[in-house]
Design a protein around this motif. Structure first.
Motif, PDB file in Angstrom:
ATOM      1  N   ARG A 198      31.691 -38.373 -10.214  1.00 15.46           N
ATOM      2  CA  ARG A 198      32.060 -37.298  -9.281  1.00 15.46           C
ATOM      3  C   ARG A 198      30.826 -36.515  -8.830  1.00 15.46           C
ATOM      4  N   GLU A 199      29.944 -36.222  -9.765  1.00 12.36           N
ATOM      5  CA  GLU A 199      28.741 -35.469  -9.430  1.00 12.36           C
ATOM      6  C   GLU A 199      27.823 -36.267  -8.504  1.00 12.36           C
ATOM      7  N   LEU A 200      27.708 -37.554  -8.767  1.00  5.59           N
ATOM      8  CA  LEU A 200      26.845 -38.381  -7.927  1.00  5.59           C
ATOM      9  C   LEU A 200      27.438 -38.581  -6.532  1.00  5.59           C
ATOM     10  N   GLU A 201      28.767 -38.628  -6.441  1.00  7.46           N
ATOM     11  CA  GLU A 201      29.401 -38.671  -5.126  1.00  7.46           C
ATOM     12  C   GLU A 201      29.055 -37.419  -4.325  1.00  7.46           C
ATOM     13  N   GLU A 202      29.083 -36.281  -5.004  1.00  4.58           N
ATOM     14  CA  GLU A 202      28.734 -35.022  -4.348  1.00  4.58           C
ATOM     15  C   GLU A 202      27.261 -35.016  -3.931  1.00  4.58           C
ATOM     16  N   ALA A 203      26.441 -35.732  -4.680  1.00  2.00           N
ATOM     17  CA  ALA A 203      25.013 -35.806  -4.366  1.00  2.00           C
ATOM     18  C   ALA A 203      24.715 -36.790  -3.238  1.00  2.00           C
ATOM     19  N   GLY A 204      25.732 -37.562  -2.825  1.00  2.00           N
ATOM     20  CA  GLY A 204      25.548 -38.446  -1.675  1.00  2.00           C
ATOM     21  C   GLY A 204      25.620 -39.931  -1.962  1.00  2.00           C
ATOM     22  N   PHE A 205      25.867 -40.324  -3.196  1.00  2.00           N
ATOM     23  CA  PHE A 205      25.984 -41.744  -3.525  1.00  2.00           C
ATOM     24  C   PHE A 205      27.381 -42.242  -3.136  1.00  2.00           C
ATOM     25  N   LYS A 206      27.453 -43.493  -2.691  1.00  2.38           N
ATOM     26  CA  LYS A 206      28.703 -44.021  -2.136  1.00  2.38           C
ATOM     27  C   LYS A 206      29.309 -45.163  -2.945  1.00  2.38           C
ATOM     28  N   LYS A 207      28.478 -46.059  -3.437  1.00  4.14           N
ATOM     29  CA  LYS A 207      28.969 -47.251  -4.123  1.00  4.14           C
ATOM     30  C   LYS A 207      28.720 -47.118  -5.630  1.00  4.14           C
ATOM     31  N   PHE A 208      29.710 -47.506  -6.421  1.00  2.00           N
ATOM     32  CA  PHE A 208      29.603 -47.340  -7.864  1.00  2.00           C
ATOM     33  C   PHE A 208      30.164 -48.544  -8.611  1.00  2.00           C
ATOM     34  N   SER A 209      29.567 -48.813  -9.752  1.00  2.00           N
ATOM     35  CA  SER A 209      30.171 -49.715 -10.723  1.00  2.00           C
ATOM     36  C   SER A 209      29.908 -49.115 -12.102  1.00  2.00           C
ATOM     37  N   VAL A 210      30.882 -49.233 -12.984  1.00  2.69           N
ATOM     38  CA  VAL A 210      30.770 -48.628 -14.310  1.00  2.69           C
ATOM     39  C   VAL A 210      31.192 -49.635 -15.356  1.00  2.69           C
ATOM     40  N   ASN A 211      30.348 -49.847 -16.357  1.00  2.00           N
ATOM     41  CA  ASN A 211      30.696 -50.674 -17.508  1.00  2.00           C
ATOM     42  C   ASN A 211      30.874 -49.756 -18.704  1.00  2.00           C
ATOM     43  N   GLN A 212      32.077 -49.737 -19.250  1.00  2.00           N
ATOM     44  CA  GLN A 212      32.392 -48.866 -20.380  1.00  2.00           C
ATOM     45  C   GLN A 212      32.650 -49.641 -21.669  1.00  2.00           C
ATOM     46  N   THR A 213      32.437 -50.944 -21.633  1.00  2.00           N
ATOM     47  CA  THR A 213      32.839 -51.767 -22.769  1.00  2.00           C
ATOM     48  C   THR A 213      31.691 -52.417 -23.539  1.00  2.00           C
ATOM     49  N   GLU A 214      30.586 -52.714 -22.870  1.00  2.00           N
ATOM     50  CA  GLU A 214      29.527 -53.479 -23.525  1.00  2.00           C
ATOM     51  C   GLU A 214      28.791 -52.680 -24.586  1.00  2.00           C
ATOM     52  N   LEU A 215      28.489 -51.442 -24.309  1.00  2.00           N
ATOM     53  CA  LEU A 215      27.751 -50.597 -25.244  1.00  2.00           C
ATOM     54  C   LEU A 215      28.734 -49.821 -26.125  1.00  2.00           C
ATOM     55  N   PRO A 216      28.478 -49.762 -27.419  1.00  2.00           N
ATOM     56  CA  PRO A 216      29.467 -49.178 -28.326  1.00  2.00           C
ATOM     57  C   PRO A 216      29.724 -47.688 -28.130  1.00  2.00           C
ATOM     58  N   TYR A 217      28.730 -46.932 -27.715  1.00  2.00           N
ATOM     59  CA  TYR A 217      28.878 -45.476 -27.600  1.00  2.00           C
ATOM     60  C   TYR A 217      28.640 -44.962 -26.184  1.00  2.00           C
ATOM     61  N   GLN A 218      28.283 -45.856 -25.287  1.00  2.00           N
ATOM     62  CA  GLN A 218      27.789 -45.427 -23.993  1.00  2.00           C
ATOM     63  C   GLN A 218      28.458 -46.156 -22.838  1.00  2.00           C
ATOM     64  N   TYR A 219      28.189 -45.654 -21.646  1.00  2.00           N
ATOM     65  CA  TYR A 219      28.546 -46.344 -20.419  1.00  2.00           C
ATOM     66  C   TYR A 219      27.282 -46.654 -19.640  1.00  2.00           C
ATOM     67  N   LEU A 220      27.361 -47.645 -18.778  1.00  2.00           N
ATOM     68  CA  LEU A 220      26.295 -47.939 -17.842  1.00  2.00           C
ATOM     69  C   LEU A 220      26.879 -47.812 -16.440  1.00  2.00           C
ATOM     70  N   LEU A 221      26.346 -46.879 -15.678  1.00  2.00           N
ATOM     71  CA  LEU A 221      26.829 -46.608 -14.337  1.00  2.00           C
ATOM     72  C   LEU A 221      25.743 -46.946 -13.325  1.00  2.00           C
ATOM     73  N   THR A 222      26.140 -47.707 -12.294  1.00  2.00           N
ATOM     74  CA  THR A 222      25.238 -48.034 -11.205  1.00  2.00           C
ATOM     75  C   THR A 222      25.754 -47.397  -9.928  1.00  2.00           C
ATOM     76  N   ALA A 223      24.847 -46.751  -9.201  1.00  2.00           N
ATOM     77  CA  ALA A 223      25.222 -46.071  -7.961  1.00  2.00           C
ATOM     78  C   ALA A 223      24.235 -46.398  -6.855  1.00  2.00           C
ATOM     79  N   GLU A 224      24.750 -46.434  -5.630  1.00  2.00           N
ATOM     80  CA  GLU A 224      23.890 -46.662  -4.456  1.00  2.00           C
ATOM     81  C   GLU A 224      24.254 -45.652  -3.371  1.00  2.00           C
TER      82      GLU A 224
END
Length: 224
Positions: A198-224
Motif C-alpha cells: 500500500r505504501e509503495l503504491e502511494e509512492a508511485g509503484f504500479k506492478k507488484f509480486s509478493v512471495n510469502q512462502t519461501e522464506l520462513p520469517y519474511q516476504y520478498l516483494l518486487t515492485a516496478e
C-alpha cells in the motif's frame, strides 16, 4: 520510526543486524542507538555469520532479483555487505550504499580480498539518512534486506527511489512478515507485506509480486 523495545537474548543479536541496516533512510532514531551497543566489527561478524544463509536463503533471494549475468544493483543499507559481495561475485555491478562511514570503511577493507574483476564491480557509497542518492537511470534494481521496517516517512522516501529508477527497473524488498515469528523484531515493529505494498503504491509503484512462502520469517516483494 523504531521504538525501543525489550528483546529476548535470542533476538538481541539478530535485531542489532536489522537496526544497523537502516542505513540510507531518514532521521537517526532508536534503531541506530541500538547499533552502537557493539563495535562495527563485532556487528559485522554477526551479520556475516554463515548460519544466516539457512533462514535468509541468499542464493534464492538473489535469483529473484535476476538470473542475468550482467546487472546493476543499488543496495540500500548494505551494512557489512552480506548481499552486496555475493552479488559482485555473481558478476553484477553493485553499489553498496550506507550512511555509516565505519561500514563503508569495513566494506572497503573486505574488498581487498576480492579478485580484481570483483573489486571493479563493487562500489561503496556513503549516503545520508534522508536521501537514497541513487543516480537517475543508473541501475536495473534497487534492493533492501531487513531494512524497510526501519525507514521513517516511507512514502516520501520511496517516491525518491521511484524517481531515480529507469523504465523496467525493479525494487526488491525482503523484510519480516507479521505473525511469522522466529528471527527478527516483534510484530509491533514489523511492516506487513500488505502494508508495504500500500505504501509503495502511494509512492508511485504500479506492478507488484509478493512471495510469502519461501522464506520462513519474511516476504520478498518486487515492485516496478
Amino acid at each position: 520510526m523504531i521504538r525501543k523495545t525489550r528483546f529476548s537474548n535470542t533476538l538481541a543479536v539478530l535485531c542489532l543486524f536489522f537496526f544497523s541496516q537502516c542505513a540510507s533512510h531518514t532521521s537517526r532514531g532508536h534503531a541506530n542507538d541500538h547499533m552502537h551497543h557493539k563495535s562495527v566489527k563485532e556487528l559485522a561478524a554477526q551479520f556475516d555469520d554463515p548460519q544466516r544463509d539457512e533462514w535468509q536463503k541468499s542464493d534464492w533471494v538473489i535469483d529473484q532479483i535476476s538470473k542475468s549475468k550482467n546487472y546493476a544493483v543499488w543496495e540500500i543499507g548494505a551494512g557489512s555487505g552480506f548481499f552486496s559481495f555475493k552479488m559482485a561475485k555473481k558478476g553484477w555491478q553493485v553499489t553498496a550504499a550506507d550512511p555509516n562511514p565505519e561500514f563503508i570503511s569495513l566494506m572497503e577493507e573486505k574488498k581487498l580480498n576480492l579478485s580484481i574483476p570483483e573489486k571493479m564491480r563493487l562500489k561503496t557509497k556513503l549516503t545520508t539518512y534522508n536521501q537514497p542518492s541513487i543516480p537517475k537511470g543508473a541501475v536495473d534494481a534497487v534492493f533492501l534486506s531487513n531494512v524497510y521496517h526501519h525507514i521513517e516517512n516511507r512514502v516520501v522516501y520511496f517516491k525518491l527511489v521511484k524517481e531515480s529508477m529507469k523504465k523496467n527497473a525493479k525494487l526488491v524488498i525482503v523484510d519480516f512478515e507479521e505473525g511469522k515469528g522466529g528471527y527478527g523484531p516483534p510484530d509491533s515493529m514489523r511492516v506487513s507485506s500488505s502494508k508495504c505494498r500500500r505504501e509503495l503504491e502511494e509512492a508511485g509503484f504500479k506492478k507488484f509480486s509478493v512471495n510469502q512462502t519461501e522464506l520462513p520469517y519474511q516476504y520478498l516483494l518486487t515492485a516496478e
